[in-house]
Design an enzyme around this catalytic site. Structure first.
Site, short mmCIF file in Angstrom:
data_model
loop_
_atom_site.label_atom_id
_atom_site.label_comp_id
_atom_site.label_asym_id
_atom_site.label_seq_id
_atom_site.Cartn_x
_atom_site.Cartn_y
_atom_site.Cartn_z
N THR A 184 21.14 33.88 -21.62
CA THR A 184 21.04 34.54 -20.32
C THR A 184 20.33 35.86 -20.52
O THR A 184 20.57 36.54 -21.52
CB THR A 184 22.45 34.84 -19.76
OG1 THR A 184 23.14 33.62 -19.54
CG2 THR A 184 22.40 35.63 -18.47
N VAL A 213 27.93 25.25 -12.46
CA VAL A 213 27.60 26.66 -12.31
C VAL A 213 28.19 27.40 -13.51
O VAL A 213 29.35 27.18 -13.88
CB VAL A 213 28.17 27.21 -10.99
CG1 VAL A 213 28.04 28.71 -10.92
CG2 VAL A 213 27.48 26.55 -9.81
N GLY A 214 27.38 28.25 -14.13
CA GLY A 214 27.85 29.02 -15.28
C GLY A 214 28.49 30.33 -14.86
O GLY A 214 28.78 30.56 -13.68
N ASP A 215 28.68 31.20 -15.82
CA ASP A 215 29.31 32.49 -15.54
C ASP A 215 28.35 33.47 -14.87
O ASP A 215 28.78 34.37 -14.14
CB ASP A 215 29.82 33.13 -16.84
CG ASP A 215 28.68 33.31 -17.84
OD1 ASP A 215 27.99 32.31 -18.15
OD2 ASP A 215 28.45 34.44 -18.29
N GLY A 236 26.45 33.45 -23.52
CA GLY A 236 27.22 32.53 -24.34
C GLY A 236 27.74 31.40 -23.47
O GLY A 236 27.28 31.22 -22.34
N GLY A 238 29.31 29.72 -20.84
CA GLY A 238 29.83 30.26 -19.59
C GLY A 238 31.27 29.88 -19.30
O GLY A 238 32.04 30.68 -18.77
N1 ASP Z 1 26.30 31.97 -19.98
C1 ASP Z 1 25.26 31.00 -19.73
C2 ASP Z 1 25.87 29.78 -19.09
O1 ASP Z 1 26.84 29.27 -19.60
C3 ASP Z 1 24.48 30.62 -20.94
C4 ASP Z 1 24.29 31.71 -21.98
O2 ASP Z 1 24.22 32.88 -21.64
O3 ASP Z 1 24.19 31.40 -23.18
O4 ASP Z 1 25.35 29.34 -18.10
#
Ligand code: ASP
Length: 324
Positions: A184, A213-215, A236, A238
Protein backbone atom coordinates in the site's frame (compact mmCIF):
# COMPACT_ATOMS: atom_id res chain seq x y z
CA UNK A 1 5.38 -7.83 1.32
CA UNK A 2 7.70 -10.82 1.42
CA UNK A 3 8.77 -12.43 4.66
CA UNK A 4 12.47 -12.29 5.47
CA UNK A 5 12.26 -12.90 9.22
CA UNK A 6 15.02 -10.51 10.18
CA UNK A 7 15.14 -9.22 13.72
CA UNK A 8 17.29 -6.74 15.57
CA UNK A 9 17.32 -5.99 19.23
CA UNK A 10 18.98 -2.61 19.05
CA UNK A 11 17.51 0.70 18.14
CA UNK A 12 20.14 2.92 16.62
CA UNK A 13 20.30 6.44 15.38
CA UNK A 14 20.83 6.85 11.64
CA UNK A 15 23.79 5.52 9.77
CA UNK A 16 25.10 2.56 11.76
CA UNK A 17 25.59 -0.96 10.43
CA UNK A 18 25.41 -4.16 12.49
CA UNK A 19 26.52 -7.06 10.30
CA UNK A 20 23.59 -9.17 9.12
CA UNK A 21 21.21 -7.69 11.71
CA UNK A 22 18.74 -5.24 10.18
CA UNK A 23 19.22 -2.12 12.21
CA UNK A 24 16.30 0.01 13.22
CA UNK A 25 16.71 3.45 11.73
CA UNK A 26 14.46 6.16 13.00
CA UNK A 27 14.51 9.92 12.98
CA UNK A 28 15.84 11.55 16.17
CA UNK A 29 13.12 12.43 18.67
CA UNK A 30 12.63 16.16 18.68
CA UNK A 31 10.17 18.73 17.47
CA UNK A 32 10.67 19.20 13.74
CA UNK A 33 10.08 22.56 12.11
CA UNK A 34 8.36 22.86 8.72
CA UNK A 35 6.62 20.16 6.76
CA UNK A 36 7.30 16.52 7.65
CA UNK A 37 6.17 13.62 5.45
CA UNK A 38 6.38 9.89 6.05
CA UNK A 39 5.33 7.13 3.63
CA UNK A 40 5.33 3.35 3.39
CA UNK A 41 8.01 1.52 1.37
CA UNK A 42 10.92 2.89 -0.67
CA UNK A 43 8.60 3.92 -3.50
CA UNK A 44 6.91 6.13 -0.93
CA UNK A 45 9.85 8.52 -1.27
CA UNK A 46 8.65 9.41 -4.77
CA UNK A 47 5.32 10.36 -3.19
CA UNK A 48 6.78 12.35 -0.29
CA UNK A 49 9.19 14.21 -2.58
CA UNK A 50 6.39 15.19 -4.95
CA UNK A 51 4.14 16.08 -2.01
CA UNK A 52 6.79 18.43 -0.63
CA UNK A 53 7.28 19.98 -4.06
CA UNK A 54 3.51 20.47 -4.31
CA UNK A 55 3.54 22.32 -0.97
CA UNK A 56 6.55 24.41 -2.03
CA UNK A 57 4.69 25.41 -5.19
CA UNK A 58 1.73 26.65 -3.15
CA UNK A 59 -0.45 23.55 -3.16
CA UNK A 60 -2.58 22.75 -0.14
CA UNK A 61 -1.69 19.86 2.20
CA UNK A 62 -4.47 17.77 0.64
CA UNK A 63 -3.13 18.56 -2.84
CA UNK A 64 0.26 17.35 -1.61
CA UNK A 65 -1.15 14.03 -0.32
CA UNK A 66 -3.23 13.54 -3.47
CA UNK A 67 -0.44 14.38 -5.93
CA UNK A 68 2.08 12.18 -4.14
CA UNK A 69 -0.24 9.17 -4.13
CA UNK A 70 -1.39 9.79 -7.71
CA UNK A 71 2.21 9.43 -8.83
CA UNK A 72 2.47 5.97 -7.24
CA UNK A 73 -0.90 4.99 -8.71
CA UNK A 74 0.35 6.13 -12.11
CA UNK A 75 3.61 4.20 -11.78
CA UNK A 76 1.82 1.10 -10.46
CA UNK A 77 4.61 0.59 -7.94
CA UNK A 78 5.22 -3.00 -6.83
CA UNK A 79 2.13 -3.99 -8.85
CA UNK A 80 0.15 -3.22 -5.73
CA UNK A 81 -1.14 0.30 -6.31
CA UNK A 82 -3.40 1.52 -9.12
CA UNK A 83 -4.73 -0.24 -12.18
CA UNK A 84 -1.44 -2.12 -12.70
CA UNK A 85 -2.10 -3.93 -9.42
CA UNK A 86 -2.32 -7.71 -9.24
CA UNK A 87 -5.67 -9.19 -10.31
CA UNK A 88 -8.16 -10.72 -7.93
CA UNK A 89 -9.26 -14.35 -8.17
CA UNK A 90 -11.58 -13.50 -11.05
CA UNK A 91 -8.70 -11.90 -12.98
CA UNK A 92 -9.34 -8.17 -12.62
CA UNK A 93 -8.08 -5.39 -10.35
CA UNK A 94 -10.20 -3.74 -7.66
CA UNK A 95 -8.89 -0.66 -5.88
CA UNK A 96 -9.13 0.78 -2.35
CA UNK A 97 -8.21 4.29 -1.17
CA UNK A 98 -8.83 6.69 1.68
CA UNK A 99 -7.96 10.27 2.64
CA UNK A 100 -8.27 12.23 5.90
CA UNK A 101 -7.93 15.91 6.73
CA UNK A 102 -7.03 16.71 10.34
CA UNK A 103 -8.28 20.29 10.85
CA UNK A 104 -11.93 19.46 10.04
CA UNK A 105 -11.67 15.72 10.72
CA UNK A 106 -12.76 15.19 7.11
CA UNK A 107 -12.62 11.75 5.52
CA UNK A 108 -13.40 10.10 2.20
CA UNK A 109 -12.99 6.54 1.06
CA UNK A 110 -13.60 4.26 -1.91
CA UNK A 111 -13.35 0.47 -1.97
CA UNK A 112 -13.44 -2.40 -4.48
CA UNK A 113 -13.61 0.18 -7.27
CA UNK A 114 -12.82 -0.83 -10.85
CA UNK A 115 -11.32 0.97 -13.82
CA UNK A 116 -10.58 4.38 -12.23
CA UNK A 117 -6.95 5.48 -12.65
CA UNK A 118 -6.68 7.50 -9.47
CA UNK A 119 -8.64 6.11 -6.50
CA UNK A 120 -7.06 8.66 -4.16
CA UNK A 121 -8.72 11.44 -6.20
CA UNK A 122 -12.02 9.59 -5.96
CA UNK A 123 -11.58 9.36 -2.17
CA UNK A 124 -10.87 13.10 -1.99
CA UNK A 125 -13.97 13.84 -4.08
CA UNK A 126 -16.05 11.72 -1.71
CA UNK A 127 -14.66 13.77 1.19
CA UNK A 128 -15.21 17.14 -0.44
CA UNK A 129 -18.22 16.72 -2.73
CA UNK A 130 -20.37 13.97 -1.24
CA UNK A 131 -22.37 13.81 1.99
CA UNK A 132 -21.17 10.24 2.61
CA UNK A 133 -17.77 9.04 3.79
CA UNK A 134 -17.36 5.72 1.97
CA UNK A 135 -18.59 4.50 -1.41
CA UNK A 136 -17.84 1.03 -2.77
CA UNK A 137 -17.85 -1.00 -5.97
CA UNK A 138 -19.99 0.08 -8.90
CA UNK A 139 -21.25 3.12 -6.94
CA UNK A 140 -17.72 4.36 -6.39
CA UNK A 141 -16.94 3.99 -10.09
CA UNK A 142 -20.17 5.77 -11.03
CA UNK A 143 -19.39 8.63 -8.64
CA UNK A 144 -15.82 8.96 -9.96
CA UNK A 145 -17.05 9.02 -13.56
CA UNK A 146 -19.71 11.63 -12.67
CA UNK A 147 -16.85 13.83 -11.47
CA UNK A 148 -14.83 13.31 -14.63
CA UNK A 149 -12.05 11.17 -13.25
CA UNK A 150 -9.89 9.37 -15.78
CA UNK A 151 -11.07 5.82 -16.39
CA UNK A 152 -10.63 2.78 -18.53
CA UNK A 153 -13.61 0.90 -19.85
CA UNK A 154 -13.68 -2.17 -17.64
CA UNK A 155 -15.22 -4.28 -20.40
CA UNK A 156 -12.10 -3.53 -22.51
CA UNK A 157 -9.71 -4.89 -19.88
CA UNK A 158 -9.08 -8.55 -20.60
CA UNK A 159 -9.24 -10.59 -17.40
CA UNK A 160 -5.70 -11.67 -16.51
CA UNK A 161 -5.21 -15.27 -15.50
CA UNK A 162 -4.93 -15.06 -11.75
CA UNK A 163 -2.90 -17.57 -9.76
CA UNK A 164 -6.25 -18.82 -8.49
CA UNK A 165 -7.42 -19.47 -12.05
CA UNK A 166 -4.14 -21.13 -13.02
CA UNK A 167 -4.37 -23.41 -9.99
CA UNK A 168 -7.98 -24.27 -10.80
CA UNK A 169 -7.09 -25.18 -14.39
CA UNK A 170 -4.05 -27.25 -13.44
CA UNK A 171 -5.67 -28.90 -10.42
CA UNK A 172 -2.98 -27.66 -8.01
CA UNK A 173 -3.81 -26.12 -4.60
CA UNK A 174 -5.16 -22.57 -4.72
CA UNK A 175 -2.54 -20.18 -3.27
CA UNK A 176 -3.26 -18.10 -0.20
CA UNK A 177 -3.94 -14.47 -1.25
CA UNK A 178 -1.47 -13.34 1.41
CA UNK A 179 1.29 -15.15 -0.48
CA UNK A 180 0.60 -13.44 -3.78
CA UNK A 181 2.07 -10.08 -2.89
CA UNK A 182 0.49 -6.88 -1.66
CA UNK A 183 1.54 -3.40 -0.59
CA UNK A 184 0.00 0.00 0.00
CA UNK A 185 1.14 3.55 -0.50
CA UNK A 186 0.34 5.39 2.72
CA UNK A 187 1.43 9.03 3.11
CA UNK A 188 1.17 11.10 6.31
CA UNK A 189 1.88 14.83 6.54
CA UNK A 190 2.41 17.16 9.51
CA UNK A 191 2.51 20.52 7.83
CA UNK A 192 4.42 23.62 8.87
CA UNK A 193 1.35 24.88 10.75
CA UNK A 194 1.18 21.69 12.82
CA UNK A 195 -1.86 20.24 11.06
CA UNK A 196 -2.11 16.59 10.11
CA UNK A 197 -3.26 14.87 6.91
CA UNK A 198 -3.04 11.39 5.42
CA UNK A 199 -3.98 9.20 2.50
CA UNK A 200 -3.48 5.68 1.24
CA UNK A 201 -4.16 3.63 -1.89
CA UNK A 202 -3.82 -0.06 -2.73
CA UNK A 203 -4.96 -2.75 -5.13
CA UNK A 204 -4.95 -5.03 -2.09
CA UNK A 205 -3.93 -8.65 -1.89
CA UNK A 206 -3.32 -10.46 -5.18
CA UNK A 207 -5.88 -13.21 -5.84
CA UNK A 208 -8.28 -11.78 -3.28
CA UNK A 209 -11.92 -12.78 -3.58
CA UNK A 210 -13.79 -10.28 -5.79
CA UNK A 211 -15.38 -7.67 -3.53
CA UNK A 212 -12.81 -8.18 -0.77
CA UNK A 213 -12.02 -4.87 0.93
CA UNK A 214 -8.69 -4.43 2.68
CA UNK A 215 -7.72 -2.20 5.57
CA UNK A 216 -6.67 0.76 3.42
CA UNK A 217 -10.11 2.35 2.88
CA UNK A 218 -11.35 1.51 6.38
CA UNK A 219 -11.01 4.56 8.61
CA UNK A 220 -9.13 3.68 11.75
CA UNK A 221 -7.63 0.54 10.21
CA UNK A 222 -5.42 1.46 7.23
CA UNK A 223 -5.41 5.18 8.08
CA UNK A 224 -6.32 7.47 10.93
CA UNK A 225 -5.68 11.17 11.53
CA UNK A 226 -6.42 13.10 14.71
CA UNK A 227 -5.35 16.71 14.42
CA UNK A 228 -4.76 17.02 18.18
CA UNK A 229 -2.43 14.04 18.38
CA UNK A 230 -1.03 12.47 15.23
CA UNK A 231 -1.65 10.16 12.32
CA UNK A 232 -0.92 6.53 11.46
CA UNK A 233 -1.19 4.23 8.44
CA UNK A 234 -0.80 0.52 7.86
CA UNK A 235 0.49 -1.83 5.21
CA UNK A 236 0.65 -5.60 5.16
CA UNK A 237 -2.06 -8.22 5.30
CA UNK A 238 -5.18 -6.10 5.66
CA UNK A 239 -7.18 -8.74 7.50
CA UNK A 240 -4.64 -8.63 10.34
CA UNK A 241 -4.80 -4.83 10.49
CA UNK A 242 -8.57 -4.46 10.23
CA UNK A 243 -9.30 -6.89 13.05
CA UNK A 244 -7.51 -4.53 15.45
CA UNK A 245 -8.44 -1.03 14.14
CA UNK A 246 -4.69 -0.59 14.20
CA UNK A 247 -4.21 2.97 12.95
CA UNK A 248 -6.75 4.44 15.36
CA UNK A 249 -5.12 2.44 18.18
CA UNK A 250 -1.69 3.82 17.33
CA UNK A 251 -3.07 7.34 17.46
CA UNK A 252 -4.61 6.57 20.86
CA UNK A 253 -1.28 5.20 22.10
CA UNK A 254 0.36 8.46 21.03
CA UNK A 255 -2.38 10.37 22.88
CA UNK A 256 -1.35 8.47 26.01
CA UNK A 257 2.19 9.81 25.56
CA UNK A 258 3.99 7.20 23.49
CA UNK A 259 6.28 8.40 20.71
CA UNK A 260 5.26 7.41 17.15
CA UNK A 261 8.01 4.77 17.20
CA UNK A 262 6.91 3.30 20.53
CA UNK A 263 3.23 3.43 19.52
CA UNK A 264 3.85 1.50 16.29
CA UNK A 265 5.90 -1.13 18.15
CA UNK A 266 3.32 -1.41 20.93
CA UNK A 267 0.58 -2.02 18.35
CA UNK A 268 2.57 -4.93 16.90
CA UNK A 269 3.16 -6.40 20.39
CA UNK A 270 -0.48 -5.96 21.37
CA UNK A 271 -1.72 -7.67 18.23
CA UNK A 272 0.81 -10.49 18.52
CA UNK A 273 -0.11 -11.07 22.16
CA UNK A 274 -3.74 -11.84 21.37
CA UNK A 275 -3.58 -13.24 17.85
CA UNK A 276 -3.18 -16.95 17.09
CA UNK A 277 -0.63 -15.94 14.46
CA UNK A 278 1.62 -14.34 17.09
CA UNK A 279 4.22 -12.20 15.35
CA UNK A 280 3.64 -13.94 12.02
CA UNK A 281 1.10 -11.31 11.07
CA UNK A 282 2.69 -9.43 8.15
CA UNK A 283 1.64 -6.04 9.48
CA UNK A 284 3.63 -2.79 9.31
CA UNK A 285 2.85 0.72 10.46
CA UNK A 286 4.05 4.29 10.05
CA UNK A 287 3.11 7.16 12.38
CA UNK A 288 3.72 10.86 12.93
CA UNK A 289 2.79 13.11 15.83
CA UNK A 290 1.90 16.78 16.20
CA UNK A 291 5.55 17.63 16.88
CA UNK A 292 6.59 16.07 13.56
CA UNK A 293 8.31 13.07 15.14
CA UNK A 294 8.01 9.91 13.04
CA UNK A 295 8.17 6.16 13.67
CA UNK A 296 7.58 2.78 12.03
CA UNK A 297 7.37 -0.89 13.01
CA UNK A 298 6.75 -4.23 11.37
CA UNK A 299 5.75 -7.62 12.81
CA UNK A 300 7.92 -10.20 11.11
CA UNK A 301 9.92 -8.47 8.44
CA UNK A 302 12.24 -5.55 7.96
CA UNK A 303 10.34 -2.54 6.71
CA UNK A 304 11.72 0.31 4.61
CA UNK A 305 9.84 3.61 4.70
CA UNK A 306 10.44 7.18 3.52
CA UNK A 307 10.75 10.39 5.53
CA UNK A 308 10.95 13.75 3.79
CA UNK A 309 11.44 17.22 5.31
CA UNK A 310 12.58 20.46 3.67
CA UNK A 311 16.10 19.57 4.84
CA UNK A 312 16.31 15.96 3.79
CA UNK A 313 14.60 13.03 2.08
CA UNK A 314 15.61 9.49 2.93
CA UNK A 315 14.53 5.88 2.99
CA UNK A 316 14.91 4.42 6.50
CA UNK A 317 14.47 0.82 7.60
CA UNK A 318 13.26 -0.85 10.77
CA UNK A 319 13.97 -4.47 11.60
CA UNK A 320 11.12 -6.76 12.64
CA UNK A 321 9.82 -6.02 16.13
CA UNK A 322 11.48 -8.39 18.60
CA UNK A 323 8.99 -10.63 20.43
CA UNK A 324 8.64 -9.83 24.13
N1 ASP B 1 -3.02 -3.70 3.41
C1 ASP B 1 -3.23 -4.03 2.01
C2 ASP B 1 -4.43 -4.93 1.90
O1 ASP B 1 -4.50 -5.91 2.59
C3 ASP B 1 -2.04 -4.65 1.35
C4 ASP B 1 -0.68 -4.18 1.84
O2 ASP B 1 -0.54 -3.04 2.25
O3 ASP B 1 0.27 -4.97 1.80
O4 ASP B 1 -5.27 -4.65 1.08
Amino acid sequence: MKTHLLACTLTLALGFSLGSCVQTQTMPSETVEGHVLIATWPFGQKATDLALQTLDEGGSPLDAIEQGIRLIEHLGCDRTVGLAGRPNAAGYTQLDACIMSGPDHGAGSVAAMEGIKHPISAARLVMEKNPHVMIVGEGARWFALEHGLESVDVSDIPAKKSAWEKARLSGTPVPDPGERGHDTIGVLLRDAQGNLFGGCSSSGAGDKTPGRVGDSPILGSGLYVDNAVGAAAGTGLGENIMRYSASAMIVELMRQGLSPQAACEEMVHRTAATDPLGYDLSICFIAINKAGETGAACSNDSFPYAVTTPKDSQVLRVGAVTAR
